[in-house]
Design a protein around this motif. Structure first.
Motif, short mmCIF file in Angstrom:
data_model
loop_
_atom_site.label_atom_id
_atom_site.label_comp_id
_atom_site.label_asym_id
_atom_site.label_seq_id
_atom_site.Cartn_x
_atom_site.Cartn_y
_atom_site.Cartn_z
N UNK A 66 0.86 -1.18 0.00
CA UNK A 66 0.00 0.00 0.00
C UNK A 66 0.90 1.23 0.00
N UNK A 67 0.72 2.08 -1.01
CA UNK A 67 1.49 3.32 -1.11
C UNK A 67 0.65 4.49 -0.63
N UNK A 68 1.31 5.51 -0.10
CA UNK A 68 0.59 6.69 0.38
C UNK A 68 1.40 7.95 0.12
N UNK A 69 0.68 9.04 -0.14
CA UNK A 69 1.32 10.34 -0.29
C UNK A 69 1.73 10.85 1.07
N UNK A 70 3.03 10.96 1.30
CA UNK A 70 3.53 11.29 2.63
C UNK A 70 3.63 12.79 2.90
N UNK A 71 3.40 13.61 1.87
CA UNK A 71 3.49 15.04 2.07
C UNK A 71 4.67 15.63 1.32
N UNK A 72 4.85 16.93 1.51
CA UNK A 72 4.07 17.82 2.38
C UNK A 72 2.69 18.14 1.78
N UNK A 73 1.84 18.67 2.65
CA UNK A 73 0.49 19.01 2.24
C UNK A 73 -0.35 19.33 3.45
N UNK A 74 -1.66 19.27 3.26
CA UNK A 74 -2.59 19.60 4.35
C UNK A 74 -2.45 18.61 5.49
N UNK A 75 -2.36 19.11 6.70
CA UNK A 75 -2.12 18.25 7.86
C UNK A 75 -3.16 17.13 7.97
N UNK A 76 -4.44 17.49 7.92
CA UNK A 76 -5.48 16.49 8.09
C UNK A 76 -5.44 15.46 6.97
N UNK A 77 -5.23 15.91 5.74
CA UNK A 77 -5.16 15.00 4.61
C UNK A 77 -3.99 14.05 4.71
N UNK A 78 -2.83 14.54 5.14
CA UNK A 78 -1.66 13.67 5.28
C UNK A 78 -1.91 12.61 6.34
N UNK A 79 -2.49 13.01 7.45
CA UNK A 79 -2.76 12.04 8.52
C UNK A 79 -3.78 11.00 8.06
N UNK A 80 -4.76 11.43 7.27
CA UNK A 80 -5.76 10.48 6.78
C UNK A 80 -5.13 9.42 5.90
N UNK A 81 -4.36 9.83 4.90
CA UNK A 81 -3.73 8.87 3.99
C UNK A 81 -2.77 7.95 4.74
N UNK A 82 -2.00 8.53 5.64
CA UNK A 82 -1.05 7.74 6.41
C UNK A 82 -1.76 6.71 7.28
N UNK A 83 -2.80 7.14 7.98
CA UNK A 83 -3.51 6.26 8.90
C UNK A 83 -4.20 5.12 8.15
N UNK A 84 -4.84 5.44 7.02
CA UNK A 84 -5.52 4.40 6.25
C UNK A 84 -4.50 3.40 5.68
N UNK A 85 -3.40 3.91 5.11
CA UNK A 85 -2.37 3.02 4.56
C UNK A 85 -1.79 2.14 5.66
N UNK A 86 -1.51 2.74 6.80
CA UNK A 86 -0.91 1.98 7.89
C UNK A 86 -1.87 0.92 8.43
N UNK A 87 -3.14 1.31 8.60
CA UNK A 87 -4.13 0.37 9.10
C UNK A 87 -4.31 -0.82 8.17
N UNK A 88 -4.42 -0.54 6.87
CA UNK A 88 -4.57 -1.62 5.90
C UNK A 88 -3.33 -2.51 5.87
N UNK A 89 -2.17 -1.89 5.90
CA UNK A 89 -0.92 -2.66 5.83
C UNK A 89 -0.76 -3.56 7.05
#
Length: 227
Positions: free
Chosen positions: A60-83
C-alpha cells in the motif's frame, strides 16, 4: 508485476490508484475534510470494480506530504491500518513529486519546479529532475513566502502546481507553467510502481507523514502583520 494500492489526500483532491499487471485504475474526488469519510468506501469500490481482493495487494502506497495536515494524517492512517491488517509493506510517495510527474505527462519536460499553495500566504515548493528513468530531487520540499520563491528559482525551466495561480502576481510570468493537474491519481500510480521497482518498501510502522512546518494557522496578531 505487483498489485499496488496507492492513496493520497495531501491536497483538496483525494487520489486513489490501483496498479495491476497491464493497467492502472484511477479514481479522484473531492478531498479535504471529506477524505477521512470517503477514502475507505472508495477504496473498496475501486477494488471491487477491478475484481481485486485486499489479500491480492502486494503493498500500500501513500502520499507522505508535504500538504494539508489532516489530509496527510488520513492517507497515512488508512495506509498503515490496511498494511497492518493485511501484513503488507508500505511505500511512501513524495506528494510534491506527484505534481512533477503529472506535469511531465502533460509535456513539461525533465526539469520541473513544483509550487503548491500551502495556505496562510505560503508555498510548498521543491525542484525535481528526470534522469535515468526516474525523478531526482534537486531541491527537497520546503516552505517559502511567494516573493522568496520567486527570487530563489529565477525563471524555472518549467513550473507546476496550484501556487502558480494563487500567487501569480508574486511569482511573475512563467514561460512554461502547468498550474492544473491532469490526473494526480495516474501520477500517484506511476510513482508507487517506480518505488516498488526500486525496492523501497518499508514496514507499516514506518508509515509517517512529512511536514515542513509545525503550525497550520496564524494568530490574529500574525495575520494583522501580513496585511
Amino acid at each position: 508485476m505487483p498489485v499496488l494500492l496507492a492513496l493520497d489526500s495531501a491536497t483538496d483532491t483525494m487520489a486513489l490508484a490501483l496498479v495491476m499487471p497491464g493497467r492502472t485504475a484511477a479514481f479522484e474526488a473531492a478531498g479535504g475534510a471529506q477524505a477521512s469519510a470517503r477514502m475507505l468506501p472508495e477504496i473498496k469500490a475501486l477494488l471491487a470494480g477491478a475484481g481485486v481482493q485486499m489479500d491480492d495487494l502486494d503493498a500500500i502506497a501513500f502520499g507522505q506530504g508535504p500538504g494539508a495536515f489532516t489530509g496527510l494524517r488520513t492517507a497515512c492512517a488508512v495506509a498503515q491500518g490496511l498494511a497492518f491488517g493485511l501484513d503488507k509493506p508500505v511505500l511512501a510517495v513524495d506528494s510534491l513529486m506527484l505534481v512533477a510527474e503529472d506535469a511531465r505527462a502533460q509535456g513539461a519536460g525533465d526539469d520541473v519546479w513544483v509550487a503548491m499553495d500551502a495556505r496562510i500566504g505560503e508555498i510548498y515548493a521543491a525542484h525535481y529532475r528526470w534522469a535515468g528513468g526516474a525523478w531526482q530531487v534537486a531541491e527537497p520540499p520546503a516552505l517559502y513566502r511567494p516573493e522568496a520563491l520567486a527570487a530563489h528559482w529565477g525563471v524555472p525551466a518549467a513550473a507546476a502546481g496550484t501556487a502558480l495561480t494563487e500567487y501569480a502576481a508574486a511569482l511573475g510570468t512563467l514561460p512554461r507553467a502547468w498550474p492544473q493537474a491532469r490526473s494526480r491519481a495516474a501520477a500517484l500510480g506511476a510513482l508507487a510502481l517506480a518505488a516498488w521497482q526500486r525496492g523501497e518498501t518499508r514496514d507499516a510502522a514506518e508509515a509517517l507523514p512529512v511536514y515542513v512546518r509545525d503550525k497550520v494557522a496564524l494568530t490574529t496578531a500574525e495575520r494583522e502583520q501580513r496585511v
